[in-house]
Motif scaffolding. Structure first.
Motif, PDB file in Angstrom:
ATOM      1  N   LEU A 199      10.353  -0.869   5.313  1.00  9.29           N
ATOM      2  CA  LEU A 199       9.435   0.065   4.669  1.00  9.29           C
ATOM      3  C   LEU A 199       9.782   1.445   5.205  1.00  9.29           C
ATOM      4  O   LEU A 199       9.654   1.704   6.406  1.00  9.29           O
ATOM      5  N   THR A 200      10.268   2.322   4.322  1.00 10.31           N
ATOM      6  CA  THR A 200      10.625   3.685   4.713  1.00 10.31           C
ATOM      7  C   THR A 200       9.536   4.620   4.212  1.00 10.31           C
ATOM      8  O   THR A 200       9.191   4.606   3.021  1.00 10.31           O
ATOM      9  N   LEU A 201       8.982   5.415   5.127  1.00 10.12           N
ATOM     10  CA  LEU A 201       7.931   6.368   4.797  1.00 10.12           C
ATOM     11  C   LEU A 201       8.417   7.775   5.105  1.00 10.12           C
ATOM     12  O   LEU A 201       8.687   8.103   6.262  1.00 10.12           O
ATOM     13  N   VAL A 202       8.550   8.594   4.069  1.00 12.27           N
ATOM     14  CA  VAL A 202       8.911   9.996   4.248  1.00 12.27           C
ATOM     15  C   VAL A 202       7.612  10.787   4.184  1.00 12.27           C
ATOM     16  O   VAL A 202       6.984  10.892   3.132  1.00 12.27           O
ATOM     17  N   GLU A 203       7.199  11.311   5.340  1.00 10.63           N
ATOM     18  CA  GLU A 203       5.933  12.031   5.461  1.00 10.63           C
ATOM     19  C   GLU A 203       6.215  13.530   5.518  1.00 10.63           C
ATOM     20  O   GLU A 203       6.900  13.997   6.430  1.00 10.63           O
ATOM     21  N   ASP A 204       5.687  14.276   4.560  1.00  4.33           N
ATOM     22  CA  ASP A 204       5.820  15.733   4.534  1.00  4.33           C
ATOM     23  C   ASP A 204       4.468  16.358   4.838  1.00  4.33           C
ATOM     24  O   ASP A 204       3.549  16.303   4.014  1.00  4.33           O
ATOM     25  N   GLU A 247       8.454  17.310   8.707  1.00  4.72           N
ATOM     26  CA  GLU A 247       8.784  16.061   8.027  1.00  4.72           C
ATOM     27  C   GLU A 247       9.060  14.993   9.076  1.00  4.72           C
ATOM     28  O   GLU A 247       9.738  15.249  10.068  1.00  4.72           O
ATOM     29  N   ARG A 248       8.487  13.816   8.853  1.00  8.04           N
ATOM     30  CA  ARG A 248       8.754  12.670   9.729  1.00  8.04           C
ATOM     31  C   ARG A 248       9.131  11.505   8.836  1.00  8.04           C
ATOM     32  O   ARG A 248       8.465  11.241   7.841  1.00  8.04           O
ATOM     33  N   ILE A 249      10.184  10.796   9.197  1.00 10.27           N
ATOM     34  CA  ILE A 249      10.626   9.625   8.426  1.00 10.27           C
ATOM     35  C   ILE A 249      10.498   8.393   9.310  1.00 10.27           C
ATOM     36  O   ILE A 249      11.167   8.285  10.339  1.00 10.27           O
ATOM     37  N   TRP A 250       9.617   7.491   8.885  1.00  9.84           N
ATOM     38  CA  TRP A 250       9.409   6.222   9.581  1.00  9.84           C
ATOM     39  C   TRP A 250      10.211   5.135   8.902  1.00  9.84           C
ATOM     40  O   TRP A 250      10.291   5.090   7.676  1.00  9.84           O
ATOM     41  N   ARG A 251      10.751   4.235   9.699  1.00 14.37           N
ATOM     42  CA  ARG A 251      11.393   3.013   9.199  1.00 14.37           C
ATOM     43  C   ARG A 251      10.724   1.843   9.904  1.00 14.37           C
ATOM     44  O   ARG A 251      10.854   1.703  11.120  1.00 14.37           O
ATOM     45  N   LEU A 252       9.983   1.049   9.123  1.00 15.13           N
ATOM     46  CA  LEU A 252       9.220  -0.066   9.665  1.00 15.13           C
ATOM     47  C   LEU A 252       9.812  -1.382   9.195  1.00 15.13           C
ATOM     48  O   LEU A 252      10.289  -1.476   8.055  1.00 15.13           O
ATOM     49  N   ARG A 253       9.745  -2.382  10.063  1.00 12.13           N
ATOM     50  CA  ARG A 253      10.283  -3.704   9.756  1.00 12.13           C
ATOM     51  C   ARG A 253       9.308  -4.761  10.238  1.00 12.13           C
ATOM     52  O   ARG A 253       8.807  -4.683  11.367  1.00 12.13           O
ATOM     53  N   TYR A 282       0.823  -1.208   0.000  1.00 11.14           N
ATOM     54  CA  TYR A 282       0.000   0.000   0.000  1.00 11.14           C
ATOM     55  C   TYR A 282       0.860   1.261   0.000  1.00 11.14           C
ATOM     56  O   TYR A 282       0.601   2.199  -0.750  1.00 11.14           O
ATOM     57  N   PHE A 283       1.884   1.297   0.848  1.00 10.92           N
ATOM     58  CA  PHE A 283       2.669   2.525   0.994  1.00 10.92           C
ATOM     59  C   PHE A 283       3.895   2.595   0.088  1.00 10.92           C
ATOM     60  O   PHE A 283       4.646   3.567   0.153  1.00 10.92           O
ATOM     61  N   TRP A 300       4.766  -5.699  13.219  1.00  7.65           N
ATOM     62  CA  TRP A 300       5.729  -4.713  12.744  1.00  7.65           C
ATOM     63  C   TRP A 300       6.360  -3.993  13.919  1.00  7.65           C
ATOM     64  O   TRP A 300       5.755  -3.870  14.986  1.00  7.65           O
ATOM     65  N   GLU A 301       7.572  -3.479  13.701  1.00 11.66           N
ATOM     66  CA  GLU A 301       8.238  -2.546  14.609  1.00 11.66           C
ATOM     67  C   GLU A 301       8.687  -1.354  13.780  1.00 11.66           C
ATOM     68  O   GLU A 301       8.944  -1.495  12.584  1.00 11.66           O
ATOM     69  N   GLY A 302       8.764  -0.194  14.434  1.00 13.37           N
ATOM     70  CA  GLY A 302       9.183   0.973  13.688  1.00 13.37           C
ATOM     71  C   GLY A 302       9.802   2.038  14.549  1.00 13.37           C
ATOM     72  O   GLY A 302       9.615   2.057  15.771  1.00 13.37           O
ATOM     73  N   THR A 303      10.541   2.912  13.882  1.00 15.19           N
ATOM     74  CA  THR A 303      11.166   4.054  14.551  1.00 15.19           C
ATOM     75  C   THR A 303      10.989   5.293  13.690  1.00 15.19           C
ATOM     76  O   THR A 303      10.829   5.213  12.471  1.00 15.19           O
ATOM     77  N   ALA A 304      11.005   6.417  14.349  1.00 17.49           N
ATOM     78  CA  ALA A 304      10.990   7.731  13.690  1.00 17.49           C
ATOM     79  C   ALA A 304      11.525   8.725  14.708  1.00 17.49           C
ATOM     80  O   ALA A 304      11.482   8.471  15.925  1.00 17.49           O
ATOM     81  N   GLU A 305      12.018   9.839  14.232  1.00 26.88           N
ATOM     82  CA  GLU A 305      12.510  10.863  15.147  1.00 26.88           C
ATOM     83  C   GLU A 305      11.379  11.283  16.080  1.00 26.88           C
ATOM     84  O   GLU A 305      10.255  11.494  15.652  1.00 26.88           O
ATOM     85  N   GLY A 306      11.682  11.358  17.361  1.00 27.10           N
ATOM     86  CA  GLY A 306      10.688  11.739  18.351  1.00 27.10           C
ATOM     87  C   GLY A 306       9.976  10.563  18.990  1.00 27.10           C
ATOM     88  O   GLY A 306       9.413  10.691  20.072  1.00 27.10           O
ATOM     89  N   VAL A 307      10.006   9.392  18.338  1.00 26.44           N
ATOM     90  CA  VAL A 307       9.362   8.208  18.908  1.00 26.44           C
ATOM     91  C   VAL A 307      10.231   7.690  20.049  1.00 26.44           C
ATOM     92  O   VAL A 307      11.443   7.538  19.901  1.00 26.44           O
ATOM     93  N   GLN A 308       9.595   7.432  21.168  1.00 30.80           N
ATOM     94  CA  GLN A 308      10.288   6.920  22.334  1.00 30.80           C
ATOM     95  C   GLN A 308      10.317   5.394  22.255  1.00 30.80           C
ATOM     96  O   GLN A 308       9.267   4.762  22.230  1.00 30.80           O
ATOM     97  N   GLY A 309      11.493   4.833  22.177  1.00 33.05           N
ATOM     98  CA  GLY A 309      11.608   3.386  22.060  1.00 33.05           C
ATOM     99  C   GLY A 309      11.183   2.911  20.677  1.00 33.05           C
ATOM    100  O   GLY A 309      11.447   3.570  19.671  1.00 33.05           O
ATOM    101  N   ILE A 310      10.480   1.793  20.642  1.00 33.73           N
ATOM    102  CA  ILE A 310      10.070   1.164  19.390  1.00 33.73           C
ATOM    103  C   ILE A 310       8.552   1.185  19.285  1.00 33.73           C
ATOM    104  O   ILE A 310       7.856   0.803  20.236  1.00 33.73           O
ATOM    105  N   ALA A 311       8.045   1.614  18.146  1.00 28.07           N
ATOM    106  CA  ALA A 311       6.606   1.519  17.865  1.00 28.07           C
ATOM    107  C   ALA A 311       6.312   0.073  17.481  1.00 28.07           C
ATOM    108  O   ALA A 311       7.112  -0.573  16.806  1.00 28.07           O
ATOM    109  N   VAL A 312       5.178  -0.447  17.928  1.00 27.56           N
ATOM    110  CA  VAL A 312       4.802  -1.824  17.603  1.00 27.56           C
ATOM    111  C   VAL A 312       3.407  -1.830  16.984  1.00 27.56           C
ATOM    112  O   VAL A 312       2.546  -1.036  17.354  1.00 27.56           O
ATOM    113  N   GLY A 313       3.224  -2.740  16.012  1.00 23.40           N
ATOM    114  CA  GLY A 313       1.936  -2.813  15.354  1.00 23.40           C
ATOM    115  C   GLY A 313       1.613  -4.210  14.893  1.00 23.40           C
ATOM    116  O   GLY A 313       2.485  -5.073  14.822  1.00 23.40           O
TER     117      GLY A 313
END
Length: 182
Positions: free
Chosen positions: A75-80, A90-96, A40-41, A107-120
């Motif tokens: 999956l790298t998402l560059v959000e403007d 601008e936020r850049i997500w890196r999801l794995r 999708y992305f 999934w796990e992911g990181t982006a600037e400002g995210v504390q620790g690891i995002a999980v989904g």
């Protein structure tokens, strides 16, 4: 003692109210669609959204252009973001992917400002994403908030996103976003 009982009952009522009415991955599926985040992305996606405070008042509107790339592992998402007041972010997500290959994906992911690891978790047409992030806010530097982020695949390349935002367990509001694949 009476004051203590009233305090306990009040806290119980607050916890019950803040937990009501939110989606679950166990909810009945309304379609047989399968959301596949990396498909999708991959490429360009446009999104339009707004933040509503806990009383339902629209506080901020925005548009987002998302450029996504999938390299087979990340999956790298560059959000403007462009906000209605003219400000940008601008936020850049890196999801794995972290779970086994199959119908349900974790999934796990990181982006600037995210504390620790995002999980989904991706299940059928639904994706739930949870994380804590330091958000830039007008008239402040940042505000650390928790997101309980839900996405549902709709028709014709559209994706609906409803994210519940809280701080210290208290609901602050929600973000509504409508994605369109281009």
């Amino acid at each position: 003692m009476r004051a203590f009982i009233i305090l306990i009952l009040s806290l119980g009522a607050l916890i019950t109210l803040t937990a009501c009415g939110k989606p679950s991955l166990e909810d009945a599926k309304l379609s047989d669609k399968q959301l596949n985040l990396e498909e999708y992305f991959d490429g360009r996606t446009f999104a339009y959204g707004q933040f509503n405070d806990r009383f339902g008042t629209v506080r901020r509107r925005f548009e987002v252009v998302i450029d996504g790339t999938w390299d087979g592992e990340t999956l790298t998402l560059v959000e403007d973001f462009t906000y209605a007041d003219g400000s940008t972010e601008e936020r850049i997500w890196r999801l794995r992917k972290t779970g086994p290959i199959g119908a349900d994906q974790t999934w796990e992911g990181t982006a600037e400002g995210v504390q620790g690891i995002a999980v989904g978790e991706e299940r059928g047409d639904t994706f739930n994403w949870r994380y804590q992030i330091d958000l830039p806010v007008p008239d402040r530097d940042t505000l650390r908030v928790d997101f309980d982020d839900w996405m549902w695949l709709l028709e014709d390349g559209r994706l609906l996103n409803r994210a519940y935002m809280s701080r210290f367990g208290v609901d602050l509001g929600e973000v509504l976003i409508f994605f369109e694949k281009q």
